[in-house]
Design a protein around this motif. Structure first.
Motif, PDB file in Angstrom:
ATOM      1  N   ASP A   1       6.808  45.649  26.262  1.00 47.45           N
ATOM      2  CA  ASP A   1       5.774  46.591  25.682  1.00 47.45           C
ATOM      3  C   ASP A   1       5.915  48.130  25.997  1.00 47.45           C
ATOM      4  OD1 ASP A   1       4.764  44.292  24.563  1.00 47.45           O
ATOM      5  OD2 ASP A   1       3.111  44.075  26.331  1.00 47.45           O
ATOM      6  N   MET A   2       6.328  48.303  27.359  1.00 49.06           N
ATOM      7  CA  MET A   2       6.716  49.489  28.118  1.00 49.06           C
ATOM      8  C   MET A   2       7.835  49.434  28.775  1.00 49.06           C
ATOM      9  SD  MET A   2       3.129  50.773  29.669  1.00 49.06           S
ATOM     10  CE  MET A   2       1.787  50.255  28.706  1.00 49.06           C
ATOM     11  N   ALA A   3       8.630  50.589  28.403  1.00 51.00           N
ATOM     12  CA  ALA A   3      10.009  50.763  29.251  1.00 51.00           C
ATOM     13  C   ALA A   3       9.570  51.666  30.344  1.00 51.00           C
ATOM     14  CB  ALA A   3      11.119  51.529  28.338  1.00 51.00           C
ATOM     15  N   PHE A   4      10.324  51.446  31.450  1.00 49.80           N
ATOM     16  CA  PHE A   4       9.728  52.107  32.685  1.00 49.80           C
ATOM     17  C   PHE A   4      11.005  52.912  33.364  1.00 49.80           C
ATOM     18  CE2 PHE A   4       5.937  52.287  35.156  1.00 49.80           C
ATOM     19  CZ  PHE A   4       5.015  51.718  34.286  1.00 49.80           C
ATOM     20  N   ALA A   5      10.708  53.799  34.111  1.00 49.77           N
ATOM     21  CA  ALA A   5      11.540  54.559  34.643  1.00 49.77           C
ATOM     22  C   ALA A   5      10.928  55.212  36.086  1.00 49.77           C
ATOM     23  CB  ALA A   5      12.511  55.831  34.033  1.00 49.77           C
ATOM     24  N   GLY A   6      11.679  55.172  37.223  1.00 45.82           N
ATOM     25  CA  GLY A   6      11.269  55.870  38.242  1.00 45.82           C
ATOM     26  C   GLY A   6      12.026  56.921  38.815  1.00 45.82           C
ATOM     27  N   PHE A   7      12.165  57.065  39.983  1.00 47.00           N
ATOM     28  CA  PHE A   7      12.969  58.194  40.589  1.00 47.00           C
ATOM     29  C   PHE A   7      13.145  58.166  42.063  1.00 47.00           C
ATOM     30  CE2 PHE A   7      14.643  62.519  40.813  1.00 47.00           C
ATOM     31  CZ  PHE A   7      14.888  63.116  39.805  1.00 47.00           C
TER      32      PHE A   7
ATOM     33  N   SER B   1      14.066  49.306  31.659  1.00 46.59           N
ATOM     34  CA  SER B   1      14.195  50.300  30.632  1.00 46.59           C
ATOM     35  C   SER B   1      14.833  49.845  29.310  1.00 46.59           C
ATOM     36  CB  SER B   1      14.606  51.679  31.104  1.00 46.59           C
ATOM     37  OG  SER B   1      15.894  51.586  31.308  1.00 46.59           O
ATOM     38  N   LEU B   2      15.419  48.587  29.443  1.00 43.00           N
ATOM     39  CA  LEU B   2      16.227  47.992  28.417  1.00 43.00           C
ATOM     40  C   LEU B   2      15.418  47.247  27.443  1.00 43.00           C
ATOM     41  CD1 LEU B   2      19.459  47.476  30.638  1.00 43.00           C
ATOM     42  CD2 LEU B   2      18.921  49.206  29.047  1.00 43.00           C
ATOM     43  N   ARG B   3      15.213  47.698  26.315  1.00 42.16           N
ATOM     44  CA  ARG B   3      14.458  47.289  25.318  1.00 42.16           C
ATOM     45  C   ARG B   3      15.164  46.718  24.098  1.00 42.16           C
ATOM     46  NH1 ARG B   3       8.655  49.521  24.294  1.00 42.16           N
ATOM     47  NH2 ARG B   3       9.853  51.030  23.117  1.00 42.16           N
ATOM     48  N   GLY B   4      16.467  47.311  24.023  1.00 45.52           N
ATOM     49  CA  GLY B   4      17.191  46.857  22.743  1.00 45.52           C
ATOM     50  C   GLY B   4      17.080  47.424  21.615  1.00 45.52           C
TER      51      GLY B   4
END
Lengths: 356, 356
Positions: A274-280, A339-342
Motif C-alpha cells: 500500500d505504501m513504500a517507505f524510506a528513512g534516513f 520500498s520494493l513494490r515491484g
DNA sequence: CTGTTAGCGCTTTCAG
DNA sequence: CTGAAAGCGCTAACAG
C-alpha cells in the motif's frame, strides 16, 4: 578538597632532588634539553610522590586548555555515538580532551552549553545544532576570539567556520526518485524544523525529484515534527486521515519512519504494497522493523574523524587567514524491502544504487 | 590563543571604574557585601567589555573546578542517554558541569579516561564500569584524595563509594520464573562478563529460579558474550545447534535478544511458540521486534538523578566520615508477546507483574 | 561596604 | 643543560 595531605607540586619534587622547579617542569614535559638521567629520576620521583600535574596552573600560564568542546542535540543515537568515537580518537591522538554536552534540541540549552564552554576555555568547539536554533550569536564570542568552531551534520552557513556534512539535497532527490521508480506517485515527506539546512535540503531534493518526474508538489503531504518516535505515531494517524491515502513515505530519519510504520501496520496498511517507505540514517532499527527499511547510510565515525581533523588543522595553523574549508562526505542509498513494490513505471530497478 | 585583542580581566574593569579588583570579583560572584549600585555597574561594565571569567585562575585559587567527571561504557543507548540527562539536570541545578567520556567497554580506555579526569581535577567522579575492568586501582588516586566517586548500574563493590543500582538478582529471578510459568523448561541465558556484578546477579537469579522450580541448572545453556547485536546473531546460531532445542531464552539485554530473535526467526523458529523470549532494559527496540519483547524496565533518568544527588550530598558534607550510602532502585517486569505462550503449568498468569 | 596583599602551581624567558 | 624570577588572573583573609 578536604583530603588530608597536601598535593605534591613540582617544587616538592625539586626540593627533594635539590634541583630547580624549572628543570622538573621541563623533565615532566619531556623537554629535549634536559639530561636523560635527571629526567628519568624526576619522572620516577614524581610517580613515587604521587604527583599529578595541576592543569589549572598550567592552563593559566599557557592560556590554553587542550580541551575541545562538543555540543550535540542528543547523545542517544547510534549515529551520534559513532561521531563521538571518531572525534575522540583523532583528538586523543593529538593530545586533546573532549568536553561533551547535549542541547536536548533547544536553543536555550545550547546557549548555556556554549557559555560553559566559553568559561571553561575550550581551545575549540565542535557543534551540531539544535532544531530551534535561529541564530548563532552565542558562538560569536568564540569567533571573535579566534577560537575555531567546526560545524558538522546540522551545520550553520557561516563563512568563518568549516562545515562537515553530506549532500542532503542529492540524497533527498535520490531516495524520492527511488520511491517514484517503485511506483509511488503520492509521496508524504516527514521532516523536522526547516531552520536546519539538513532538513531543508532533503525537502528540496524531494521537491526536485517530484518535479523531474512530473509530479506536482503538494504542501499537504509534508509533515513537520521533531522526528521522534512519538511524532512517528502521530504522523501515521495524520496519514491515515488523508484522502486519498499516499502510496509512499519518505521520512527524514529512521526512528520516526519506524514508529510511523508500526502504527500504519496496526491500522491495516500493508507495507510496502500500500505504501513504500524510506528513512534516513541507517539506524540499527531499520533491520528490525518488518519490512526492513530502505534508508540512507553515512558513516558517523568518519564524519567525526574528518571534523576532528579539521579542528586539529585549524588549531595548528596560527595563520588566521586560512579560509574555512567545508567538506561534503559520501553516503549511500540502501534499498530494502520497505520500498520494493515491484510495480515500477521505469525499467530501472537496481537493488542497491550507491552514490555515483 | 592567537586572537588579536587581549582578554579583559577584572583588573581592566577595576581600572575603568576606579575601584579595586577585589570588589569587582565580589560583585561578579554576587557577594552580598557589595553595594547594590556598584554591583549593577560592575556587571554592566563587564558585559560591555566582553569580559569572561577565567576559570583557570579561579580554580587554581579555589582548588576546585566545579566539574564532575562521568565515565560510562558507551553513550549510544537510550538508557545511558537518559541517565546522563538526569545527572546533568541535578548537577546544573547545583552549579556543576559535567565532563563525559566513554570507555568503549575496555579497561585500558577507562584507565586513560580516569587519568584525564584526575589531571583535569574534577571535583567528583561518576562511573559505570566497562566489561573487562578487573580492579579499580585507577580510581584509587581519587579515593586517596577524598574526591567522591559514585558508581551506578555497573558498580564495583567498594565500601568507600556509594553505589546506585537495581536488584538484578531479583529481576533475573522474576523474569526466569515468568518464563517457567509460561511453560519453558529448558531456558538459555545469554549474558556478559561475570566480572560485572549486574550480570553475575542476573545469572544467579536465573539459577535460583530454576532451582526453585525443580529444573536442573545446565552450564551449556549459558552463553557469555558482549551482548552486542552481532553477538545476538552468533548466539542464535549457537542455539540452533543445541539438541534438543531450548524452549526459552533470557538475554541480559534487549539489543542482543532482538538480533538473536531475528536470526532464529529467519531459521524457521516460531516465537514465542517454539521459544519464549525475554530481554532486559526496555529499549525502544523491544516494541519494534515482532513479537514484542518481554523485558525489565528501570528508569535511567531517575538513576541519573539519584546518583547525582548522592554526588552533591557527598560534595556538600566536608565530613569525611559519612558512610557511603548505596541505593537500590525500583524496576518492573514488562510482559509482552514474546514470552506469552499460553501453555502454563501454573495458574498464575498476570499480564503485568510489577515489583512487589 | 571596600581595598591591600599574598599567593594558588606552573611555564618561560633570560642568564648562566 | 640548569636556575632565577616574573607573572598568568583570581580569591580570600585581613584590615580598614
Amino acid at each position: 578538597m578536604m583530603g588530608g595531605e597536601k598535593e605534591t607540586t613540582i617544587y616538592d619534587i625539586a626540593d627533594k632532588l635539590n634541583i630547580s622547579a624549572a628543570t622538573v617542569s621541563r623533565a615532566l614535559k619531556d623537554h629535549p634539553r634536559v639530561n636523560k638521567n635527571t629526567k628519568k629520576l624526576i619522572i620516577k620521583t614524581a610517580a613515587e610522590m604521587g604527583y599529578r600535574s595541576n592543569s589549572f596552573a598550567s592552563n593559566l600560564r599557557k592560556k590554553s586548555s587542550n580541551i575541545i568542546g562538543l555540543i550535540v542535540p542528543r547523545l542517544n543515537s547510534n549515529f551520534m555515538s559513532d561521531v563521538i568515537a571518531g572525534i575522540e580518537k583523532v583528538l586523543n591522538n593529538n593530545g586533546y580532551n573532549l568536553f561533551i554536552s547535549q542541547s536536548l534540541e533547544t536553543m536555550t540549552k545550547e546557549i548555556s552549553n556554549a557559555n560553559a564552554m566559553l568559561v571553561n576555555r575550550v581551545d575549540g568547539l565542535m557543534v551540531s545544532l539544535a532544531y530551534d536554533t535561529t541564530n548563532i550569536d552565542h558562538f560569536e564570542p568564540f569567533i571573535k576570539r579566534n577560537i575555531p568552531i567546526i560545524f558538522f551534520d546540522r551545520v550553520f552557513e557561516q563563512d568563518a567556520c568549516p562545515q562537515i556534512y553530506i549532500d542532503n539535497y542529492k540524497a533527498g532527490y535520490e531516495i524520492t526518485s527511488h520511491l517514484i521508480k517503485q511506483g509511488s506517485k503520492r509521496i508524504v515527506h516527514i521532516t523536522a524544523s526547516q531552520l536546519r539546512k539538513v532538513y531543508a535540503d532533503r525537502l528540496a531534493g524531494y521537491r526536485k525529484a517530484l518535479e523531474d518526474n512530473g509530479i506536482e508538489f503538494n504542501d499537504d503531504l509534508v509533515i513537520i515534527n521533531n522526528l521522534s518516535s512519538e511524532a512517528g505515531h502521530e504522523a501515521a494517524n495524520h496519514i491515515l486521515q488523508m484522502d486519498p491515502l499516499p502510496d509512499g513515505v519518505f521520512s527524514a530519519n529512521d526512528i520516526c519512519a519506524v514508529s510511523c510504520m508500526q502504527t500504519l501496520k496496526k491500522n491495516g496498511i500493508s507495507l510496502p504494497a500500500d505504501m513504500a517507505f524510506a528513512g534516513f540514517n541507517n539506524d540499527p532499527l531499520t533491520c528490525v522493523i518488518e519490512p526492513n527499511l530502505t534508508t540512507i547510510n553515512y558513516k558517523g565515525y568518519e564524519m567525526g574523524e574528518v571534523a576532528a581533523k579539521q579542528m586539529i588543522s585549524r588549531l595548528m595553523s596560527k595563520d588566521e587567514l586560512e579560509p574555512a574549508h567545508s567538506l561534503i562526505l559520501k553516503y549511500e542509498l540502501i534499498v530494502r524491502e520497505s520500498s520494493l513494490r515491484g510495480n515500477h513505471n521505469s525499467p530501472n530497478n537496481t537493488l542497491n544504487e550507491p552514490q555515483s
